[in-house]
Design an enzyme around this catalytic site. Structure first.
Site, PDB file in Angstrom:
ATOM      1  N   TYR A 134      45.088   7.694 -11.850  1.00  0.00           N
ATOM      2  CA  TYR A 134      44.828   8.323 -10.768  1.00  0.00           C
ATOM      3  C   TYR A 134      43.288   7.700 -10.229  1.00  0.00           C
ATOM      4  CZ  TYR A 134      43.138  12.094  -7.611  1.00  0.00           C
ATOM      5  OH  TYR A 134      42.573  13.011  -6.484  1.00  0.00           O
ATOM      6  N   LYS A 162      48.406   6.963  -8.425  1.00  0.00           N
ATOM      7  CA  LYS A 162      47.889   7.646  -7.146  1.00  0.00           C
ATOM      8  C   LYS A 162      46.476   6.970  -6.840  1.00  0.00           C
ATOM      9  CE  LYS A 162      46.192  11.937  -5.344  1.00  0.00           C
ATOM     10  NZ  LYS A 162      45.842  13.397  -5.634  1.00  0.00           N
TER      11      LYS A 162
END
Length: 297
Positions: A134, A162
């Site tokens: 992320y 992400k």
């Protein structure tokens, strides 16, 4: 379970006294299932993870796994500033039944790119869950570069990223890494439709807390390369994309959730939505039911 389509970064409902709101949490989970989302994230930044006790973290994740686990992925936010603590939190999430760990780059400490590689390899080797990287430098002060992601993508237990940097060049660089074993997910509602049309796998969304069906529809149309319909849905959702950024996440989306009867408050140091934005929140909340109904047609 594969990671694609619409995944909601769940907010955490609190009562007016600041305690967890279990009833609100169940209503939010039900709303997501009814909206047909393809996954959820529990206790990420949208879920105010930094304010949760260990017992609250356990309660939220265990109840989400019990309610929806096995049907769609239930990711757990496990990223902390230290590697050992991140491994410990990832093991905790694994024991509670999470399907994946969403591991943000270590906040505040600003490691080098080599440090990030060592950190994520350790978590992937020792945490007991498939790891989703992320990258959100606006929150962490650390920007994971595409070359670093490329090195990490070869690890068998690192299964996706992400990416919350909405830059077109960044998306293109990450597309080269996409494979059946490594998913590329947007973390930016406002640019997600364009990125999915370009070939990424899906979106981890904030706005879908209140509009799961509408955001799912947008993602599905983008993946199907129905450009006209995608543009139409993205246009309908543009006011929500923008509103969710008027103050730090999750302040705006929690204001919308409160207006549809889910949750009441935030925890310090976050404060409720400023009064100047209340008219916009009221207006958008009034559009939610119609948009959700339209998304099912």
């Amino acid at each position: 379970m594969s990671l694609s389509g619409l995944i909601t970064a769940l907010a955490t409902p609190f009562r007016a006294d600041g305690a967890l709101d279990p009833d609100g949490w169940q209503r939010l989970l039900h709303l997501q299932l009814e909206g047909g989302v393809h996954g959820v994230v529990v206790a990420g930044s949208t879920g105010e993870a930094a304010t949760l006790t260990d017992a609250e973290y356990d309660q939220l994740l265990a109840s989400a796994v019990e309610r929806i686990g096995g049907r769609i992925p239930v990711m757990a936010g496990t990223g902390l500033s230290g590697t050992a603590k991140t491994i410990e939190q990832t093991r905790r999430a694994a024991a509670l039944g999470a399907s994946h760990a969403l591991v943000v780059t270590p906040p505040y400490v600003r490691p080098t790119q080599a440090g990030l590689i060592a950190h994520y390899r350790a978590v992937a080797d020792q945490g007991g869950l498939p790891v989703v990287l992320y990258n959100v430098p606006g929150r962490t002060g650390c920007d994971m570069q595409p070359e670093t992601v490329a090195e990490l993508a070869s690890h068998p237990n690192i299964v996706g990223i992400k990416e919350a940097v909405g830059d077109t060049g960044r998306v293109q660089a990450l597309l080269a890494l996409r494979s059946a074993q490594f998913a590329v997910l947007s973390g930016d509602d406002g640019t997600a439709a364009r990125s999915i049309r370009a070939g990424i796998d899906g979106l981890i969304s904030v706005g879908s807390n209140v509009l799961p069906g509408a955001y799912r529809r947008m993602c599905e149309l983008a993946a199907a390369h129905d450009h006209e319909a995608t543009e139409s849905w993205d246009g309908r959702l543009q006011p929500f994309h923008e509103f969710c950024g008027v103050e730090p996440n999750p302040i705006p989306v929690k204001a919308l959730l409160r207006r549809i009867g889910i949750g009441h408050d935030l925890r310090l140091p976050l404060l409720p939505l400023s009064a100047v934005h209340h008219p916009a929140a009221d207006h958008l909340a009034g559009d939610i039911a119609a948009l959700e109904a339209l998304s099912s047609h």
